[in-house]
Design an enzyme around this catalytic site. Structure first.
Site, PDB file in Angstrom:
ATOM      1  N   ASN A  10       0.870  -1.178   0.000  1.00 58.42           N
ATOM      2  CA  ASN A  10       0.000   0.000   0.000  1.00 58.42           C
ATOM      3  C   ASN A  10       0.909   1.231   0.000  1.00 58.42           C
ATOM      4  O   ASN A  10       1.455   1.587   1.034  1.00 58.42           O
ATOM      5  CB  ASN A  10      -0.895  -0.052   1.252  1.00 58.42           C
ATOM      6  CG  ASN A  10      -1.755   1.194   1.396  1.00 58.42           C
ATOM      7  OD1 ASN A  10      -1.800   2.037   0.510  1.00 58.42           O
ATOM      8  ND2 ASN A  10      -2.432   1.305   2.536  1.00 58.42           N
ATOM      9  N   TRP A  11       1.052   1.830  -1.171  1.00 59.55           N
ATOM     10  CA  TRP A  11       1.991   2.958  -1.295  1.00 59.55           C
ATOM     11  C   TRP A  11       1.492   4.206  -0.572  1.00 59.55           C
ATOM     12  O   TRP A  11       2.248   5.153  -0.390  1.00 59.55           O
ATOM     13  CB  TRP A  11       2.231   3.288  -2.776  1.00 59.55           C
ATOM     14  CG  TRP A  11       3.063   2.274  -3.513  1.00 59.55           C
ATOM     15  CD1 TRP A  11       3.426   1.030  -3.077  1.00 59.55           C
ATOM     16  CD2 TRP A  11       3.643   2.429  -4.816  1.00 59.55           C
ATOM     17  NE1 TRP A  11       4.189   0.396  -4.026  1.00 59.55           N
ATOM     18  CE2 TRP A  11       4.339   1.240  -5.106  1.00 59.55           C
ATOM     19  CE3 TRP A  11       3.634   3.449  -5.769  1.00 59.55           C
ATOM     20  CZ2 TRP A  11       5.028   1.039  -6.312  1.00 59.55           C
ATOM     21  CZ3 TRP A  11       4.314   3.253  -6.963  1.00 59.55           C
ATOM     22  CH2 TRP A  11       5.003   2.065  -7.229  1.00 59.55           C
ATOM     23  N   LYS A  12       0.213   4.227  -0.219  1.00 64.59           N
ATOM     24  CA  LYS A  12      -0.389   5.423   0.397  1.00 64.59           C
ATOM     25  C   LYS A  12      -0.070   6.651  -0.471  1.00 64.59           C
ATOM     26  O   LYS A  12       0.002   6.530  -1.690  1.00 64.59           O
ATOM     27  CB  LYS A  12       0.089   5.582   1.836  1.00 64.59           C
ATOM     28  CG  LYS A  12      -0.181   4.305   2.659  1.00 64.59           C
ATOM     29  CD  LYS A  12      -0.059   4.488   4.124  1.00 64.59           C
ATOM     30  CE  LYS A  12      -0.318   3.155   4.801  1.00 64.59           C
ATOM     31  NZ  LYS A  12      -0.328   3.222   6.242  1.00 64.59           N
ATOM     32  N   HIS A  96      -9.768   0.944   4.575  1.00 61.51           N
ATOM     33  CA  HIS A  96      -8.502   1.123   5.296  1.00 61.51           C
ATOM     34  C   HIS A  96      -8.739   2.035   6.501  1.00 61.51           C
ATOM     35  O   HIS A  96      -9.545   2.963   6.443  1.00 61.51           O
ATOM     36  CB  HIS A  96      -7.457   1.737   4.359  1.00 61.51           C
ATOM     37  CG  HIS A  96      -6.092   1.734   4.968  1.00 61.51           C
ATOM     38  ND1 HIS A  96      -5.686   2.700   5.847  1.00 61.51           N
ATOM     39  CD2 HIS A  96      -5.068   0.856   4.861  1.00 61.51           C
ATOM     40  CE1 HIS A  96      -4.449   2.423   6.252  1.00 61.51           C
ATOM     41  NE2 HIS A  96      -4.053   1.300   5.660  1.00 61.51           N
ATOM     42  N   GLU A  98      -7.121   4.422   7.657  1.00 67.04           N
ATOM     43  CA  GLU A  98      -6.937   5.862   7.405  1.00 67.04           C
ATOM     44  C   GLU A  98      -8.176   6.448   6.722  1.00 67.04           C
ATOM     45  O   GLU A  98      -8.536   7.599   6.955  1.00 67.04           O
ATOM     46  CB  GLU A  98      -5.650   6.092   6.591  1.00 67.04           C
ATOM     47  CG  GLU A  98      -4.419   5.927   7.483  1.00 67.04           C
ATOM     48  CD  GLU A  98      -3.192   5.366   6.795  1.00 67.04           C
ATOM     49  OE1 GLU A  98      -3.075   5.450   5.563  1.00 67.04           O
ATOM     50  OE2 GLU A  98      -2.318   4.835   7.520  1.00 67.04           O
ATOM     51  N   GLU A 166      -5.843  -5.252  10.196  1.00 65.37           N
ATOM     52  CA  GLU A 166      -4.842  -4.227  10.470  1.00 65.37           C
ATOM     53  C   GLU A 166      -5.194  -3.499  11.766  1.00 65.37           C
ATOM     54  O   GLU A 166      -5.990  -2.537  11.751  1.00 65.37           O
ATOM     55  CB  GLU A 166      -4.789  -3.217   9.323  1.00 65.37           C
ATOM     56  CG  GLU A 166      -4.378  -3.816   7.998  1.00 65.37           C
ATOM     57  CD  GLU A 166      -3.752  -2.768   7.076  1.00 65.37           C
ATOM     58  OE1 GLU A 166      -2.627  -2.979   6.650  1.00 65.37           O
ATOM     59  OE2 GLU A 166      -4.402  -1.744   6.821  1.00 65.37           O
ATOM     60  N   GLY A 172       1.869   1.921  10.936  1.00 62.77           N
ATOM     61  CA  GLY A 172       2.836   3.009  10.870  1.00 62.77           C
ATOM     62  C   GLY A 172       3.465   3.363  12.203  1.00 62.77           C
ATOM     63  O   GLY A 172       4.116   4.397  12.329  1.00 62.77           O
ATOM     64  N   SER A 212       2.847  -2.448  10.435  1.00 63.73           N
ATOM     65  CA  SER A 212       4.291  -2.502  10.716  1.00 63.73           C
ATOM     66  C   SER A 212       4.920  -3.860  10.385  1.00 63.73           C
ATOM     67  O   SER A 212       5.776  -4.342  11.118  1.00 63.73           O
ATOM     68  CB  SER A 212       4.571  -2.105  12.170  1.00 63.73           C
ATOM     69  OG  SER A 212       4.149  -0.767  12.395  1.00 63.73           O
ATOM     70  N   GLY A 233       2.608  -1.234   4.413  1.00 63.36           N
ATOM     71  CA  GLY A 233       2.693   0.203   4.149  1.00 63.36           C
ATOM     72  C   GLY A 233       4.151   0.611   4.009  1.00 63.36           C
ATOM     73  O   GLY A 233       4.783   0.395   2.974  1.00 63.36           O
ATOM     74  N   GLY A 234       4.714   1.168   5.081  1.00 62.54           N
ATOM     75  CA  GLY A 234       6.064   1.742   5.052  1.00 62.54           C
ATOM     76  C   GLY A 234       7.106   0.873   4.361  1.00 62.54           C
ATOM     77  O   GLY A 234       7.882   1.371   3.527  1.00 62.54           O
TER      78      GLY A 234
END
Ligand code: PGA
Length: 254
Positions: A10-12, A96, A98, A166, A172, A212, A233-234
């Site tokens: 997930n590049w966000k 998601h 977010e 998640e 994150g 994470s 993500g990251g």
């Protein structure tokens, strides 16, 4: 029940076109297409078309991070499911945390998006997860099964559905759910999917863990019986980390 593991990045809201091309070049150089893992990258809208071309002929699939439920109309700033298909998407992330917590998406809106996405053949990565408060007050199971129960209905095509667990407190933050916690919640999710569809469908459904995930913790998480891959993500923004997680998933789920 054997399920093909599935890793999605997930590049966000990261990467310009130049960044994206460089990242994909590095991934292509390091990634083993025979790893036995389904892999997708979920890019920002602006990168879907060019990344679709970049991925052409590769086994890595393209996904989006959001979608609107209407097929067209006066919805300034929104993107329809059909547009995603035409851009080359196979997947879309819906629900998601977010989107839920930063952009205020409700279960009702999320449920409409899931139906609309599947209607045009998109495969949905449906995210659920509890906040720290909810976990500490012992409400994790209720929150997660509630999020599923309010959006996932028996009329949906289960073959176009992946669940991503998640925990909000792990996204994150560098705090990962322990394998025990992940397994416990994944089993609860699988039971709930069994109630909505049937046990065979639940047994075949892939449930990703996200929050994470890093090269150093992926193997232990993926070794859990009900963990079938990862939503990253990251760590998906660095080719070496992303590919090394894919390898860990391939090794643990083999
Ligand atoms: P993270 O994000 O890996 O950076 O925690 C996961 C996600 O939000 O999907």
């Amino acid at each position: 029940m054997s399920r093909k593991p599935f890793v999605a990045g997930n590049w966000k809201m990261h990467n310009t076109l130049a960044d994206a091309r460089a990242l994909m070049k590095d991934i292509r150089g390091q990634y083993d297409p025979e790893s036995g893992v389904d892999v997708a990258v979920c890019t920002p809208f602006t990168l879907l078309y060019p990344m679709g071309r970049e991925l052409d002929g590769m086994t890595i699939m393209l996904g989006a991070q959001n979608v609107h439920f209407e097929s067209k109309g006066a919805f300034t700033g929104e993107i329809s499911p059909e547009m995603l298909v035409h851009a080359g998407c196979k997947y879309v992330i819906i629900g998601h945390s977010e989107r839920r917590h930063v952009f205020g998406e409700t279960d009702e809106l999320i449920a409409k998006k899931v139906i609309a996405a599947q209607k045009v053949g998109l495969s949905v990565i449906f995210c659920v997860g509890e906040t720290l408060d909810e976990r500490e007050s012992g409400r994790t199971d209720e929150i997660v099964t509630g999020q599923i129960g309010r959006a996932i209905i028996a009329d949906l095509d289960a073959s176009l559905l992946t669940i991503a667990y998640e925990p909000v407190w792990a996204i994150g933050t560098g705090k990962t759910a322990s394998p025990e916690i992940a397994q416990e919640v994944h089993a609860v999710i699988r039971r709930k999917i069994g109630e909505i569809f049937d046990p065979a469908v639940a047994g075949a459904m892939r449930i990703q863990y996200g929050g994470s995930v890093k090269p150093g913790n992926a193997a232990d998480l993926m070794a859990c019986e009900d963990v079938d891959g990862a939503l990253i993500g990251g760590a998906c923004l660095a080719a070496r980390d992303f590919v090394s997680i894919i390898s860990a998933v391939a090794g643990s789920c083999a």
